[in-house]
Design a protein around this motif. Structure first.
Motif, PDB file in Angstrom:
ATOM      1  N   PRO A 297       1.059  -1.592  -0.075  1.00 44.70           N
ATOM      2  CA  PRO A 297      -0.208  -0.110   0.405  1.00 44.70           C
ATOM      3  C   PRO A 297       0.873   1.660  -0.264  1.00 44.70           C
ATOM      4  N   ASP A 298       0.206   2.180  -0.234  1.00 47.96           N
ATOM      5  CA  ASP A 298       1.055   3.426  -0.325  1.00 47.96           C
ATOM      6  C   ASP A 298       1.097   4.101   0.897  1.00 47.96           C
ATOM      7  N   ARG A 299       1.460   4.271   1.859  1.00 47.04           N
ATOM      8  CA  ARG A 299       1.435   4.220   3.252  1.00 47.04           C
ATOM      9  C   ARG A 299       2.615   4.414   3.857  1.00 47.04           C
TER      10      ARG A 299
ATOM     11  N   LEU B 100       5.149  -7.071   5.673  1.00 51.11           N
ATOM     12  CA  LEU B 100       5.132  -8.735   4.838  1.00 51.11           C
ATOM     13  C   LEU B 100       3.881  -8.439   3.649  1.00 51.11           C
ATOM     14  N   THR B 101       4.175  -9.350   2.615  1.00 50.35           N
ATOM     15  CA  THR B 101       3.061  -9.973   1.707  1.00 50.35           C
ATOM     16  C   THR B 101       3.466 -11.269   1.446  1.00 50.35           C
ATOM     17  N   SER B 102       2.769 -11.362   1.249  1.00 50.97           N
ATOM     18  CA  SER B 102       2.529 -13.147   0.173  1.00 50.97           C
ATOM     19  C   SER B 102       2.127 -13.254  -0.894  1.00 50.97           C
ATOM     20  N   ARG B 103       3.105 -14.581  -1.785  1.00 53.08           N
ATOM     21  CA  ARG B 103       3.225 -14.880  -2.485  1.00 53.08           C
ATOM     22  C   ARG B 103       1.093 -16.025  -2.979  1.00 53.08           C
TER      23      ARG B 103
ATOM     24  N   ASP C 200       1.244 -12.391  10.880  1.00 56.03           N
ATOM     25  CA  ASP C 200       0.356 -13.626   9.720  1.00 56.03           C
ATOM     26  C   ASP C 200       1.093 -12.653   8.797  1.00 56.03           C
ATOM     27  N   VAL C 201       1.486 -13.191   7.562  1.00 52.40           N
ATOM     28  CA  VAL C 201       1.817 -12.777   5.986  1.00 52.40           C
ATOM     29  C   VAL C 201       0.394 -13.287   5.704  1.00 52.40           C
ATOM     30  N   ILE C 202       0.007 -12.295   4.680  1.00 51.99           N
ATOM     31  CA  ILE C 202      -1.568 -12.593   4.764  1.00 51.99           C
ATOM     32  C   ILE C 202      -0.994 -12.575   3.229  1.00 51.99           C
ATOM     33  N   PRO C 203      -1.972 -13.035   1.946  1.00 49.57           N
ATOM     34  CA  PRO C 203      -2.051 -12.825   0.394  1.00 49.57           C
ATOM     35  C   PRO C 203      -3.456 -11.409   0.555  1.00 49.57           C
ATOM     36  N   GLY C 204      -2.916 -10.845  -0.709  1.00 52.94           N
ATOM     37  CA  GLY C 204      -4.402  -9.561  -0.336  1.00 52.94           C
ATOM     38  C   GLY C 204      -3.681  -8.553   1.187  1.00 52.94           C
ATOM     39  N   HIS C 205      -3.302  -9.286   1.407  1.00 48.83           N
ATOM     40  CA  HIS C 205      -3.382  -8.438   3.341  1.00 48.83           C
ATOM     41  C   HIS C 205      -2.359  -7.766   3.414  1.00 48.83           C
ATOM     42  N   THR C 206      -2.241  -6.597   3.570  1.00 43.67           N
ATOM     43  CA  THR C 206      -0.229  -6.190   3.777  1.00 43.67           C
ATOM     44  C   THR C 206      -0.325  -5.508   5.320  1.00 43.67           C
TER      45      THR C 206
ATOM     46  N   ALA D 296       6.500  -8.918  -5.015  1.00 42.29           N
ATOM     47  CA  ALA D 296       6.073  -8.844  -2.879  1.00 42.29           C
ATOM     48  C   ALA D 296       5.238 -10.016  -3.256  1.00 42.29           C
ATOM     49  N   GLY D 297       3.697 -10.084  -3.953  1.00 38.96           N
ATOM     50  CA  GLY D 297       3.041 -10.654  -3.727  1.00 38.96           C
ATOM     51  C   GLY D 297       1.997 -10.646  -4.589  1.00 38.96           C
TER      52      GLY D 297
END
Length: 319
Positions: free
Chosen positions: A174-176, A220-223, A239-245, A303-304
Motif C-alpha cells: 500500500p501507498d501508506r 509482510l506480503t505473500s505470494r 501473519d503474512v497474508i495474501p491480498g493484505h499487507t 512482493a506477492g
C-alpha cells in the motif's frame, strides 16, 4: 459445646488464619514492584530487541495472574474439603445455601474483572508494539511463498538503480508504506533456495541481515497462502497474508545469528520454511548490501498478491 460452655467452635480461628494466609500470599504474589528480569522467562528465549521485554513482561504477568487465581481456587477447595467434611459424630445434613445473591454476584463479577484487566494490558501492549508512527531507519519487504522466504531491502545501494515507490514488483504494498520508502531506492534482495544453510550456524534457510541499534520495519506480503513471520528471540510474530499487507517494526539490540520460522501451517512442506536473522553492526550491514549488488541481486523480487478490493477500500477510508 466447648468446655467453658461457649458455643464457639474451635475451628473458626483456624479458618480465619487460613483465609489471612491466602490473602497475604495473593498480595505478595501480585503487589511487588519487580521487573521482568527478576522473574524466570517461563520458556521464553532471551529478548534481543528493545520491544521484546514488553512482550516478556506481559507473558510473565499473565502467569503471575494465573498463579494467583490458582492459589485462591486451590485454597478454597482445600478449605471446603477440610472444614466442611462430614463429621463422624453428626449425621444430620448441614444447612444448604441456595440463591445466595452476594456469592452469585461475586463469582460473576470477579471473572469479569480478571478478564478485563488482562484485556487492558494486552490491548495496551499490542497497540504499542504495532505503532508505526516512528519513521524506520531500515525497511525490509518480507515475501513469504511455498516454501521459503525472500527479503527485499528497500535501500539506496551503490550499483542499484530504480525507485521502490514506483517499482511494479512492489505494487502489492500500500501507498501508506511506500510514502516512507527512501527516494530513488533501487534496492537489493535475497531469496531462499533448496539446501541453503547459514555458514555460521548451519541452520537451513536464507539469512536476513539487520543492523544493530537501528529501527527496522518489516512489510509482510505473500505470494500464495497465509504464512507467519516469526523471529524467535524477537518474541514477535505476525501473519503474512495474501491480498493484505501487515507491518511491524523492532530495534535489534544484540548482535548474533538467530532462528526464524513460519508459525502458520501453510502446506505439506511447512517445516521447510526456516530462515536466519543475522544482526550485525551498521557498517557490516551496509557492506552486505553492497555485496548483494555486486552479485547482481539488484532491484526487487515480486512482493506477492495485490490487495483485494476490500483492502483497497479500507486503505482509502483510513486515509
Amino acid at each position: 459445646m466447648s468446655p467453658n460452655g461457649s458455643d464457639r467452635s474451635p475451628r473458626r480461628p483456624m479458618r480465619r488464619k487460613l483465609l489471612q494466609a491466602l490473602t497475604a500470599g495473593l498480595v505478595l504474589a501480585t503487589a511487588t514492584g519487580c521487573t521482568y528480569e527478576d522473574f524466570p522467562r517461563l520458556g521464553m528465549p532471551t529478548p534481543t530487541t528493545e520491544e521484546a521485554p514488553r512482550i516478556l513482561s506481559l507473558w510473565q504477568g499473565s502467569w503471575a495472574a494465573a498463579l494467583a487465581v490458582g492459589v485462591l481456587v486451590w485454597g478454597l477447595i482445600l478449605w471446603s474439603a477440610i472444614f466442611h467434611r462430614r463429621s463422624r459424630t453428626k449425621v444430620e445434613v448441614p444447612p444448604q445455601t441456595r440463591y445466595n445473591m452476594p456469592i452469585e454476584a461475586l463469582y460473576t463479577v470477579v471473572p469479569i474483572i480478571i478478564v478485563s484487566v488482562l484485556f487492558y494490558f494486552t490491548a495496551r501492549d499490542e497497540s504499542k508494539l504495532l505503532d508505526l508512527e516512528k519513521k524506520p531507519d531500515v525497511t525490509v519487504n518480507v515475501v513469504g511463498f511455498q516454501w521459503s522466504w525472500c527479503f527485499n531491502y528497500i535501500e539506496n545501494v551503490d550499483g542499484s538503480t530504480g525507485n521502490a515507490k514506483t517499482d511494479e514488483n512492489l505494487a502489492a504494498i500500500p501507498d501508506r508504506y511506500k510514502d516512507e520508502f527512501p527516494d530513488n531506492a533501487g534496492g537489493v534482495y535475497t531469496c531462499g533456495t533448496p539446501g541453503e544453510r547459514n555458514p555460521q550456524t548451519n541452520n537451513p534457510g536464507p539469512t536476513l541481515w539487520l543492523p544493530e541499534g537501528k529501527t527496522v520495519r518489516f512489510v509482510l506480503t505473500s505470494r500464495d497462502v497465509i504464512h507467519s513471520f516469526w523471529v524467535v528471540p524477537f518474541l514477535m510474530k505476525q501473519d503474512v497474508i495474501p491480498g493484505h499487507t501487515n507491518a511491524f517494526q523492532v530495534t535489534p539490540n544484540k548482535e548474533g545469528t538467530f532462528l526464524g520460522k513460519c508459525a502458520e501451517l501453510c502446506g505439506v512442506d511447512h517445516s521447510r520454511m526456516l530462515f536466519n536473522v543475522k544482526v550485525v553492526s551498521p557498517e557490516r550491514y551496509e557492506q552486505h548490501l553492497k555485496d548483494l549488488a555486486k552479485k547482481g541481486q539488484t532491484g526487487y523480487v515480486p512482493a506477492g498478491i495485490e490487495q483485494t478490493s476490500h483492502e483497497k477500500n479500507r486503505e482509502t477510508t483510513n486515509l
